[in-house]
Design a protein around this motif. Structure first.
Motif, PDB file in Angstrom:
ATOM      1  N   HIS A 180      48.925  -3.169   7.068  1.00 22.19           N
ATOM      2  CA  HIS A 180      48.576  -4.587   6.983  1.00 22.19           C
ATOM      3  C   HIS A 180      48.457  -5.228   8.359  1.00 22.19           C
ATOM      4  N   TRP A 181      49.437  -4.954   9.211  1.00 19.26           N
ATOM      5  CA  TRP A 181      49.420  -5.573  10.525  1.00 19.26           C
ATOM      6  C   TRP A 181      48.327  -4.958  11.395  1.00 19.26           C
ATOM      7  N   ALA A 182      48.219  -3.621  11.375  1.00 18.78           N
ATOM      8  CA  ALA A 182      47.215  -2.957  12.210  1.00 18.78           C
ATOM      9  C   ALA A 182      45.792  -3.312  11.767  1.00 18.78           C
ATOM     10  N   ALA A 183      45.638  -3.739  10.518  1.00 21.01           N
ATOM     11  CA  ALA A 183      44.308  -4.091  10.026  1.00 21.01           C
ATOM     12  C   ALA A 183      43.858  -5.460  10.530  1.00 21.01           C
ATOM     13  N   GLY A 184      44.688  -6.137  11.306  1.00 21.40           N
ATOM     14  CA  GLY A 184      44.283  -7.419  11.870  1.00 21.40           C
ATOM     15  C   GLY A 184      45.142  -8.575  11.438  1.00 21.40           C
ATOM     16  N   GLY A 185      46.112  -8.354  10.561  1.00 19.42           N
ATOM     17  CA  GLY A 185      46.978  -9.433  10.130  1.00 19.42           C
ATOM     18  C   GLY A 185      48.130  -9.649  11.096  1.00 19.42           C
ATOM     19  N   GLU A 186      49.016 -10.516  10.707  1.00 15.96           N
ATOM     20  CA  GLU A 186      50.208 -10.783  11.511  1.00 15.96           C
ATOM     21  C   GLU A 186      51.431 -10.259  10.769  1.00 15.96           C
ATOM     22  N   PRO A 187      52.468  -9.844  11.510  1.00 11.95           N
ATOM     23  CA  PRO A 187      53.681  -9.377  10.835  1.00 11.95           C
ATOM     24  C   PRO A 187      54.348 -10.520  10.080  1.00 11.95           C
ATOM     25  N   HIS A 188      54.642 -10.295   8.805  1.00  6.93           N
ATOM     26  CA  HIS A 188      55.274 -11.315   7.967  1.00  6.93           C
ATOM     27  C   HIS A 188      56.487 -10.731   7.274  1.00  6.93           C
ATOM     28  N   ALA A 189      57.417 -11.607   6.962  1.00 10.15           N
ATOM     29  CA  ALA A 189      58.599 -11.207   6.200  1.00 10.15           C
ATOM     30  C   ALA A 189      58.250 -11.118   4.724  1.00 10.15           C
ATOM     31  N   TRP A 190      59.085 -10.421   3.979  1.00  9.67           N
ATOM     32  CA  TRP A 190      58.932 -10.343   2.541  1.00  9.67           C
ATOM     33  C   TRP A 190      60.310 -10.361   1.876  1.00  9.67           C
ATOM     34  N   VAL A 191      60.299 -10.564   0.574  1.00 11.66           N
ATOM     35  CA  VAL A 191      61.536 -10.682  -0.198  1.00 11.66           C
ATOM     36  C   VAL A 191      61.630  -9.532  -1.176  1.00 11.66           C
TER      37      VAL A 191
ATOM     38  N   ALA B  55      61.954 -16.794   7.839  1.00  8.53           N
ATOM     39  CA  ALA B  55      62.489 -15.544   8.395  1.00  8.53           C
ATOM     40  C   ALA B  55      61.515 -14.944   9.405  1.00  8.53           C
ATOM     41  N   THR B  56      60.203 -15.087   9.148  1.00  4.20           N
ATOM     42  CA  THR B  56      59.201 -14.599  10.093  1.00  4.20           C
ATOM     43  C   THR B  56      59.346 -15.287  11.440  1.00  4.20           C
ATOM     44  N   VAL B  57      59.579 -16.607  11.398  1.00  8.02           N
ATOM     45  CA  VAL B  57      59.771 -17.366  12.632  1.00  8.02           C
ATOM     46  C   VAL B  57      61.054 -16.916  13.330  1.00  8.02           C
ATOM     47  N   LEU B  58      62.128 -16.742  12.557  1.00 10.19           N
ATOM     48  CA  LEU B  58      63.406 -16.321  13.148  1.00 10.19           C
ATOM     49  C   LEU B  58      63.295 -14.942  13.789  1.00 10.19           C
ATOM     50  N   ALA B  59      62.530 -14.050  13.172  1.00  8.86           N
ATOM     51  CA  ALA B  59      62.339 -12.715  13.753  1.00  8.86           C
ATOM     52  C   ALA B  59      61.585 -12.806  15.069  1.00  8.86           C
ATOM     53  N   SER B  60      60.637 -13.736  15.143  1.00 15.24           N
ATOM     54  CA  SER B  60      59.890 -13.928  16.386  1.00 15.24           C
ATOM     55  C   SER B  60      60.800 -14.455  17.489  1.00 15.24           C
ATOM     56  N   VAL B  61      61.670 -15.399  17.139  1.00 13.87           N
ATOM     57  CA  VAL B  61      62.633 -15.927  18.118  1.00 13.87           C
ATOM     58  C   VAL B  61      63.593 -14.824  18.551  1.00 13.87           C
TER      59      VAL B  61
END
Length: 370
Positions: A76-87, A156-162
């Motif tokens: 997903h990320w390598a295809a051009g998306g951004e890394p996102h969190a999931w539940v 959580a995505t934002v927290l992982a970036s921080v």
């Protein structure tokens, strides 16, 4: 994270803050070890269950138990998306943060872990460092509490970036500290590292009598090697002796070995009896004499475990060890010279080191390269 002194403290601070911010009961930061194909847990915080430790020595899981790591990050990320969190939930229902961003179904490793530990849901956020998937931030809630939702995953995505930014800063600080206290040629400690450690050791000596021993070494023949064979060969001799000093220093638990500059090295022992330090220095002299380059080493020792009189400061111990080393070099001794052992407080080495500050013994200039 910015106030932390070590990478472990930095990751602990990030995990604890993320756990509070997301209303979780448990959080962990893990690193993806590609060469081992494993996800290694670096820190656990919050309500720990059986088998969980705050700083685990070797808690790791095969990546094939968590296929979403490789598939989600790479596909997903390598295809051009951004890394996102999931539940993930204990019922096996996952929630992504956008179209095409949810992890593949069937992440039974996490589902089983949630059920086994009595947790109802978790949010998993990839940590991206230097443009690569470095690991993950994991936050969980106990069974019976509201499960994480899409807003939580976005947060959580934002927290992982921080967290990633904090880890990058910690890496830079660690590298700066390493460079500040390491000799670049040999990889041993430098004079700054010795000064700090010696000051700490003498505080312990004054407080409870901890034995502090300093071995100062002068590598014989370096100038001749430099002049006849070149500085590259001289550097190789310095590196070889540095390795030898490190090996011998390992015989004394907690010892610090360092290059003071030029052809001068030292070994600082804190705790072991003076006799043990002398034995190690004697072994060092023997092995140095067998090196194919150079002409052995001159060693001088000063230890608070010997009758050397008051040692009010690091300068005093250095002067004694340096004077002993000067005597060893002048006598071409194949063994270390130990301050205080020939005549106690009347030892000629001690008298040499006690020369009036107005006319201190001339200290040899560092020779050699770097």
């Amino acid at each position: 994270m910015a106030a932390a002194h070590t990478p472990q403290e930095s990751m602990g601070a990030a995990a604890e803050a993320a756990c509070r911010a997301l209303g979780g009961s448990f959080a962990a930061i893990s690193m993806w070890e590609r060469e081992r194909g494993r996800l290694r847990v670096l820190v656990n915080v919050g309500e720990l269950m059986a088998g969980e430790e705050r700083l685990p020595e070797d808690e790791s899981y095969p990546v094939h138990d968590f296929p979403e790591i490789a598939e989600f990050v790479h596909e997903h990320w390598a295809a051009g998306g951004e890394p996102h969190a999931w539940v993930e939930t204990a019922e096996g229902v996952g929630t992504g943060t956008g179209v095409g961003s949810a992890p593949p179904s069937g992440s039974w490793g996490r589902v089983a872990a949630l059920r086994r530990r009595g947790r109802g849901s978790c949010v998993v956020a990839p940590i991206v460092l230097h443009g690569r998937a470095w690991g993950e931030l994991y936050v969980a809630r106990p069974a019976g509490r509201p499960v994480f939702d899409r807003d939580d995953a976005d947060f959580a995505t934002v927290l992982a970036s921080v967290t990633a930014a904090g880890l990058a800063q910690t890496e830079r600080l660690e590298e700066a500290r390493r460079l500040a206290f390491t000799d670049p040629l040999t990889g041993l400690g430098n004079r700054r590292a010795v000064d700090i450690r010696l000051d700490e050791a003498l505080e312990a000596y004054h407080a409870d009598g901890t034995v502090v021993s300093l071995v100062v070494c002068d590598l014989n023949g370096l100038k001749r090697v430099n002049d006849t064979l070149g500085h590259a060969v001289g550097d190789r001799l310095l590196e070889r002796f540095g390795s030898l000093l490190s090996i011998c220093g390992a015989m004394l638990p907690g010892a610090l070995v360092a290059r003071l500059g030029g052809d001068e090295f030292c070994l600082l022992g804190v705790g072991p009896p003076a006799d043990e330090v002398v034995r190690v220095a004697d072994e060092l002299c023997r092995r140095a004499a067998e090196l194919e380059l150079g002409e052995g080493v001159a060693c001088g020792i000063a230890s608070t475990g010997d009758p050397i009189g008051p040692v009010p400061s690091a300068r005093r111990l250095f002067r004694l060890a340096d004077a002993a080393q000067y005597r060893a070099k002048a006598a071409r001794s194949q063994k270390p010279v130990v301050a205080g052992r020939d005549g106690g407080a009347e030892d000629a080495v001690i008298r040499l080191a006690d020369t009036s500050p107005a006319h201190p013994p001339e200290r040899r200039r560092f020779r050699g390269r770097r």
